[in-house]
Design an enzyme around this catalytic site. Structure first.
Site, mmCIF file in Angstrom:
data_model
loop_
_atom_site.group_PDB
_atom_site.id
_atom_site.type_symbol
_atom_site.label_atom_id
_atom_site.label_comp_id
_atom_site.label_asym_id
_atom_site.label_seq_id
_atom_site.Cartn_x
_atom_site.Cartn_y
_atom_site.Cartn_z
ATOM 1 N N ASP A 83 0.863 -1.183 0.000
ATOM 2 C CA ASP A 83 0.000 0.000 0.000
ATOM 3 C C ASP A 83 0.897 1.229 0.000
ATOM 4 O O ASP A 83 2.136 1.105 -0.061
ATOM 5 C CB ASP A 83 -0.958 -0.007 1.208
ATOM 6 N N GLU A 140 -9.885 2.537 -4.954
ATOM 7 C CA GLU A 140 -9.549 3.939 -4.724
ATOM 8 C C GLU A 140 -8.375 4.433 -5.576
ATOM 9 O O GLU A 140 -7.341 4.827 -5.056
ATOM 10 C CB GLU A 140 -9.219 4.138 -3.239
ATOM 11 N N HIS A 165 -2.987 3.188 -4.568
ATOM 12 C CA HIS A 165 -2.377 2.713 -3.317
ATOM 13 C C HIS A 165 -0.966 2.184 -3.552
ATOM 14 O O HIS A 165 -0.577 1.146 -3.015
ATOM 15 C CB HIS A 165 -3.265 1.644 -2.658
#
Ligand code: TNX
Length: 533
Positions: free
Chosen positions: A179, A312, A250
């Site tokens: 991440d 995202e 990410h």
């Protein structure tokens, strides 16, 4: 009902004398069940000080194991029948997994003290009241997720969590390995991923919105040997480890290590939580980087599935990119979001070449998820419902029910948490097959998964607090039949089960709320950051 968690389909008390496991115990098993026999034998030796000896299958023994249990057509693998009566225990499974689950239930018929791992003095009496259990899982995907990027978690905790997942008959351990805030899996072709990407200068302190930082470096990564050990340990417990490499969003830790993967300019491994605008560019070299990473990571994790994240991913950087414009023109795309679909399709094709199936968060639907991919529905259930309608297999992971980084209550006694609220009763009541999914596509729901994101969780103790007892409730939602369950009946069975967790050294949250001081230790700034190697 005796306290077996998750609740079996049926458990009937039989008449007669208790079955007593004396100080020498025999276990018989055919060769294909040797692993299960040894695993259970070790528990009896370590937890109860028994001397255990093994016999060939079919021989009379205190505990006899076999397969060949007939099961209804189309039922999920993992069925067993356990019978303790007439001085002996028999466990028959539909498979070695079924026998393993039968042994997990048998373990729960023994006194909680036998769950202690230290080789203690022999427990005086191991007596099992005569009983027959018939049981099988409701879903094939019974998952538990752990984010080891936001905070590195030691290997010992991964092993403990695998043990606890298996105790609750869960069978998928999803490791979120990469991440923005840390890259935790080594890739020999790109050593800087862990040399640089596994470390950050400091971490957010307090809640993200406070904008404070702790000034303490944090990081760590697993060696290939560590990961091989986790995979093997899990396999012995009928758990498969699902690796996640989160792309194309990410990915700041990767871009910090190799700036050419991004939109230009130096970035550092993120020290704050949230969603970053910095994402992978779509150059051919970057797509090839992803293929190379997948090749190496897939070699460490033998399972059928590979999780490529996909959540995202802001498109602002792609809007200014020459290569992105070319891909849009070549493919006749009108919306930047279609670029993510394009990227995911490249990766799905590569994974298919490795014989793997792509799993992604529900955002992968936005660009049209590749055929055969599995959608993990986290932004509520809508993504999962749409995915099932489009013919995709689905794992339900909706945050409102199954995010364990959300606090148990909104009370001030809870440790600092991200937001939201997921009480035990809400988890217990989760139904993976939404009535909004038409009958004809319900078979696409493989199961469900609980998630622990670790922005606010820097220690194993804190993680255990957030998992337990919510994970016990979750296990019933994915294992036990929907009918016949009630929260009241569950909470009546739970105290005996919590005694087992106590014996296993699990820092669970008591039903009445945290004990005084239990939550306070995690607010101590010395507890945040700075662990790992
Ligand atoms: C959303 S769930 C995320 C994570 C965060 C989590 C916090 C998902 C696929 N993305 O990056 O950690 O919320 O609850």
């Amino acid at each position: 009902m005796a306290s077996v968690v998750p609740r079996p389909i049926s458990l009937s008390a039989l008449g007669g004398e208790p079955v007593v496991l004396s100080e020498a115990v025999t276990i018989s098993s055919p060769p294909e069940l040797e692993r299960e026999a040894r695993w259970f034998g070790r528990l009896l030796e370590e937890g109860a000080g028994r001397r255990v000896s093994f016999r060939p299958g079919g021989e009379r023994a205190d505990i006899s194991l076999s397969t060949g249990l007939p099961v209804p057509a189309l039922s999920v693998e993992g069925a067993y029948r356990l019978r303790a009566a007439d001085g002996a225990v028999e466990v028959v499974g539909d498979s070695s997994g079924g026998v393993f689950y039968g042994l997990q239930s048998l373990r729960q018929l023994l006194p909680p003290a036998s769950f202690r791992r230290a080789r203690l003095a022999q427990l005086p009496l191991l007596a099992i009241d005569p009983v027959e259990i018939e049981d099988r899982p409701r879903f094939s995907w019974r998952g538990v997720h752990l984010d080891v990027s936001r905070h590195f978690m030691p290997k010992a905790f991964l092993l403990k969590l695998v043990d606890l997942a298996a105790l609750h008959k869960l069978n998928v351990f999803h490791l979120h390995l990469t991440d923005d805030q840390g890259w935790r899996v080594p890739v020999t072709k790109y050593p800087r991923l862990t040399e640089v990407g596994a470390w950050r200068r400091e971490s957010s302190a307090g809640h993200l919105l406070e904008g404070r930082f702790d000034g303490t470096p944090h990081g760590g990564f697993y060696s290939p040997e560590d990961l091989a050990e986790v995979v093997c340990y899990a396999a012995e417990r009928h758990v498969s480890v699902l690796p996640e490499v989160d792309v194309p969003g990410h990915t700041v830790a990767a871009i910090a290590a190799y700036p050419e993967l991004g939109a230009g300019g130096e970035v550092e491994v993120l020290t704050r939580w949230g969603i970053s605008e910095h994402v992978l560019n779509l150059d051919e070299a970057t797509v090839q980087f992803c293929r190379d990473v997948v090749d190496e990571v897939a070699a460490l994790f033998p399972g059928e599935y590979f999780h490529l994240g996909g959540d995202e991913c802001p498109t602002a950087e792609w809007a200014g990119s020459q290569r992105a414009a070319e891909i849009m023109a070549e493919n006749g795309f009108s919306d930047l979001r279609q670029l993510q679909g394009w990227f995911t399709a490249q990766m799905a094709e590569h994974l298919a070449g490795l014989g793997r199936r792509l799993v992604g968060w529900d955002e992968i639907l936005e660009g049209g998820a590749p055929p055969g991919s599995v959608v993990m529905s986290w932004r509520g259930e809508d993504g999962g419902i749409a995915a099932a309608a489009a013919g995709h297999d689905v794992v339900m992971a909706p945050q409102e029910w199954l995010y364990f980084d959300w606090p148990y209550s909104t009370g001030p006694e809870e440790p600092l948490a991200i937001w939201g609220c997921t009480p035990l009763e809400k988890v217990y009541g989760y139904e993976p097959v939404s009535p909004r999914i038409p009958e004809a596509s319900r078979h696409h729901v493989l199961g469900a998964q609980c998630q622990l994101w670790t922005e606010y969780v820097s220690s194993a103790e804190h993680a255990e607090y957030l998992y337990f007892p919510r994970l016990c409730a979750f296990a019933e939602a994915v294992w036990s039949p929907a009918s016949g369950r009630s929260f009241g009946e569950f909470t009546a069975r739970l105290p005996a089960h919590l005694e087992r967790l106590e014996a296993l050294g699990v820092n669970y949250r008591p039903l009445a709320g945290p004990t005084p001081g239990q939550a306070r230790i995690w607010l101590d700034p010395r507890q945040t950051g700075g662990q790992g190697r």
